[in-house]
Design a protein around this motif. Structure first.
Motif, PDB file in Angstrom:
ATOM      1  N   HIS A 109       8.597   6.790  -0.402  1.00 13.70           N
ATOM      2  CA  HIS A 109       7.953   5.471  -0.259  1.00 13.70           C
ATOM      3  C   HIS A 109       7.121   5.109  -1.489  1.00 13.70           C
ATOM      4  CE1 HIS A 109       8.130   6.554   4.284  1.00 13.70           C
ATOM      5  NE2 HIS A 109       9.267   6.033   3.875  1.00 13.70           N
ATOM      6  N   CYS A 110       6.333   6.065  -1.980  1.00 10.36           N
ATOM      7  CA  CYS A 110       5.446   5.752  -3.114  1.00 10.36           C
ATOM      8  C   CYS A 110       6.266   5.449  -4.371  1.00 10.36           C
ATOM      9  CB  CYS A 110       4.470   6.899  -3.376  1.00 10.36           C
ATOM     10  SG  CYS A 110       3.272   7.129  -2.045  1.00 10.36           S
ATOM     11  N   ALA A 111       7.354   6.187  -4.582  1.00 10.26           N
ATOM     12  CA  ALA A 111       8.183   5.929  -5.765  1.00 10.26           C
ATOM     13  C   ALA A 111       8.809   4.537  -5.681  1.00 10.26           C
ATOM     14  CB  ALA A 111       9.274   6.999  -5.895  1.00 10.26           C
ATOM     15  N   ILE A 112       9.258   4.143  -4.499  1.00  7.77           N
ATOM     16  CA  ILE A 112       9.868   2.814  -4.365  1.00  7.77           C
ATOM     17  C   ILE A 112       8.811   1.721  -4.553  1.00  7.77           C
ATOM     18  CG2 ILE A 112      11.041   1.223  -2.784  1.00  7.77           C
ATOM     19  CD1 ILE A 112      12.569   3.594  -1.639  1.00  7.77           C
ATOM     20  N   LEU A 153      12.606   7.729 -11.155  1.00  9.31           N
ATOM     21  CA  LEU A 153      11.193   8.024 -10.904  1.00  9.31           C
ATOM     22  C   LEU A 153      11.045   8.900  -9.651  1.00  9.31           C
ATOM     23  CD1 LEU A 153       8.185   7.202 -11.740  1.00  9.31           C
ATOM     24  CD2 LEU A 153       8.347   5.594  -9.824  1.00  9.31           C
ATOM     25  N   MET A 154      11.795   8.548  -8.597  1.00  9.76           N
ATOM     26  CA  MET A 154      11.733   9.327  -7.355  1.00  9.76           C
ATOM     27  C   MET A 154      12.188  10.761  -7.601  1.00  9.76           C
ATOM     28  SD  MET A 154      13.585   8.486  -3.731  1.00  9.76           S
ATOM     29  CE  MET A 154      13.073   6.784  -3.725  1.00  9.76           C
ATOM     30  N   SER A 155      13.252  10.896  -8.384  1.00  8.56           N
ATOM     31  CA  SER A 155      13.757  12.223  -8.708  1.00  8.56           C
ATOM     32  C   SER A 155      12.723  13.012  -9.514  1.00  8.56           C
ATOM     33  CB  SER A 155      15.063  12.079  -9.488  1.00  8.56           C
ATOM     34  OG  SER A 155      15.548  13.352  -9.830  1.00  8.56           O
ATOM     35  N   ASP A 156      12.100  12.340 -10.486  1.00  3.29           N
ATOM     36  CA  ASP A 156      11.075  13.010 -11.315  1.00  3.29           C
ATOM     37  C   ASP A 156       9.876  13.438 -10.466  1.00  3.29           C
ATOM     38  OD1 ASP A 156      12.711  12.514 -13.470  1.00  3.29           O
ATOM     39  OD2 ASP A 156      11.527  10.823 -14.247  1.00  3.29           O
ATOM     40  N   ARG A 199      -1.290  15.822  -5.089  1.00  2.00           N
ATOM     41  CA  ARG A 199      -2.019  15.850  -6.363  1.00  2.00           C
ATOM     42  C   ARG A 199      -3.189  16.838  -6.292  1.00  2.00           C
ATOM     43  NH1 ARG A 199      -4.882  16.434  -9.960  1.00  2.00           N
ATOM     44  NH2 ARG A 199      -4.982  15.327 -11.948  1.00  2.00           N
ATOM     45  N   GLY A 200      -3.870  16.848  -5.146  1.00  2.00           N
ATOM     46  CA  GLY A 200      -4.998  17.770  -4.964  1.00  2.00           C
ATOM     47  C   GLY A 200      -4.537  19.221  -4.935  1.00  2.00           C
ATOM     48  N   PRO A 240       2.082  14.578 -14.443  1.00  2.00           N
ATOM     49  CA  PRO A 240       1.943  13.240 -15.043  1.00  2.00           C
ATOM     50  C   PRO A 240       2.568  12.108 -14.229  1.00  2.00           C
ATOM     51  CG  PRO A 240       3.397  14.675 -16.359  1.00  2.00           C
ATOM     52  CD  PRO A 240       2.734  15.536 -15.337  1.00  2.00           C
ATOM     53  N   ILE A 241       3.682  12.366 -13.554  1.00  2.00           N
ATOM     54  CA  ILE A 241       4.329  11.293 -12.778  1.00  2.00           C
ATOM     55  C   ILE A 241       3.458  10.936 -11.564  1.00  2.00           C
ATOM     56  CG2 ILE A 241       6.439  10.602 -11.558  1.00  2.00           C
ATOM     57  CD1 ILE A 241       7.138  11.406 -14.334  1.00  2.00           C
TER      58      ILE A 241
END
Ligand code: NAI
Length: 402
Positions: free
Chosen positions: A216-219, A249-252, A343-344, A354-355
């Protein structure tokens, strides 16, 4: 004596879970709902009606109905928590802490707490209940698509997932605590019936790192980060509208989850994170019969029948003019209870992402919040997230619950 189950929550999923549990002859189902006047409304309805679960028939089969009666619906934890051996949270993640605070004084230490859905729910349980409970069972998502038709009286299951992934932790993991000596996972499977099939294996962190927020976030980022702010004349398709760059981006992002996973496995080889897969591989196991073109992640998203016609959530600001709704759960839940969490975890594991950072910095601005600041999960709003730092869990052992 019946096996006593408590469902925490008062929405769509809570209706289904409480109804299914109550329908079992050897289970007493109770409900705790803290929100507004839900407990009163539901209790009032139960005086004159059973709770009906309508199950939509698939493949032309007729609809069926299950009728059941939870024994009590209350907003007072002291009335419902004592004696419960299984407490199932079926409520959006932002409400989890409030329920954990409420049940804390009354929780039986020999009880298991479930988060459905519950990626990273174990941090909230450990952070709030501390020594009071070491037993958690979490699932990646809700077992059903479901909607209340009439509050406290009727709820509809539109569809069930075929399988869902979960993980369990604690001393009761394989204990025969349920009816007829069932383990916690067997007990939940008994409540749910044939579908979905529960695949419970590995450490809860595996569920947290595998969660659907990655998709969801990548989209959302891929579609809206470079948007010029001008209203659109039509609402774009959410999955089918994905372009090459967004799929990449989703793949990364998914690869970063795998990098974090590998990093943790190197430091803690005994921890089973086998549920974490690349998102393409996850689609291949989850939607193998629905996807028409499996040649790439982009085509998988574009040709998945389960996603056909699903659109972005937009606000119509004037007739025929649409802007994205950044308050929808794809950001408002999936960032604080998804992206911010991974991320945490990466930060504690000492792995650069980074992504993730790029997407999180954009998304937190859209939400009007500060989570990631100067490269660390230290913003003023991290208490709104479930990142481990929000509960003072700052070492790998804290995160893993060792
Ligand atoms: P829901 O939308 O029915 O949740 C609403 C309920 O949350 C309310 O009835 C109330 O009990 C509680 N609530 C709302 N605002 C509150 C507040 N300010 N303070 C305290 N409690 C509050 O949730 P639903 O549909 O049962 O879903 C549960 C979770 O499963 C959510 O995270 C949802 O995103 C996810 N999910 C839901 C699906 C569905 O078909 N319903 C499908 C897949 C996932």
């Amino acid at each position: 004596d019946k096996f006593r189950v408590l469902v925490c929550g008062g929405g769509n999923g809570a209706h289904v879970m409480a109804g299914l549990a109550a329908a079992k002859p050897d289970i007493e189902a109770r409900v705790l709902t803290l929100f507004a006047d839900e407990a009163d409304r539901w209790s009032e309805s139960l005086k004159t009606n059973d709770l009906t679960i309508l199950v939509k028939g698939s493949d032309g089969q007729p609809d069926t109905a299950i009728k059941a009666k939870p024994s009590i619906v209350s907003k007072k934890p002291e009335e419902v928590v004592p004696g419960c051996k299984m407490i199932i949270f079926v409520v959006p993640a932002f409400a989890h802490n409030q329920y954990l605070d409420a049940i804390k004084p009354y929780v039986d230490p020999k009880c298991i707490i479930l988060g459905v859905p519950g990626p990273s729910f174990d941090y909230a349980v450990r952070g709030i209940l501390g020594d009071k409970s070491d037993n958690v069972l979490i699932f990646e998502t809700l077992p059903w698509a479901c909607r209340i038709k009439e509050y406290g009286k009727e709820v509809e299951i539109l569809g069930s997932k075929e399988t869902i992934l979960g993980a369990i932790q604690g001393s009761l993991s394989t204990a025969p605590i349920g009816p007829m000596g069932k383990t916690p996972v067997e007990t939940l499977q008994y409540i749910l019936g044939a579908a979905p099939v529960l695949h419970v294996t590995g450490h809860p962190l595996g569920i947290t790192l595998m969660a659907a927020h990655t998709i969801h976030c990548a989209i959302m980022y891929g579609t809206w980060a470079n948007w010029d702010g001008k209203p659109l004349d039509k609402v774009p398709l959410f999955y089918q509208g994905v372009d090459e760059a967004t799929a990449q981006l989703m793949s990364d992002l998914s690869n970063e989850n795998l990098t974090v996973t590998e990093g943790i496995k190197r430091k803690r080889p005994d921890v089973d994170l086998s549920q974490v897969k690349h998102v393409y591989d996850w689609f291949m196991t989850r939607y193998t019969n629905d996807v028409q073109d499996k040649s790439s992640l982009k085509t998988v998203l574009q040709t998945n029948n389960a996603y056909a016609g699903l659109k972005h959530n937009m606000l119509e600001i004037e007739p025929g003019k649409f802007v994205p709704d950044f308050t929808h759960r794809y950001l408002s839940e999936n960032v604080p209870f998804g992206l911010a969490v991974t991320r945490g975890v990466a930060e504690v594991a000492g792995i650069e992402t980074p992504i993730m950072d790029k997407i999180l910095l954009w998304a937190q601005e859209k939400l009007g919040k500060e989570f990631l600041v100067n490269g660390k999960m230290q913003g003023k709003d991290i208490q709104y997230t479930r990142c481990p730092q929000a509960y003072g869990l700052t070492t790998l052992d804290d995160i893993l619950g060792h």
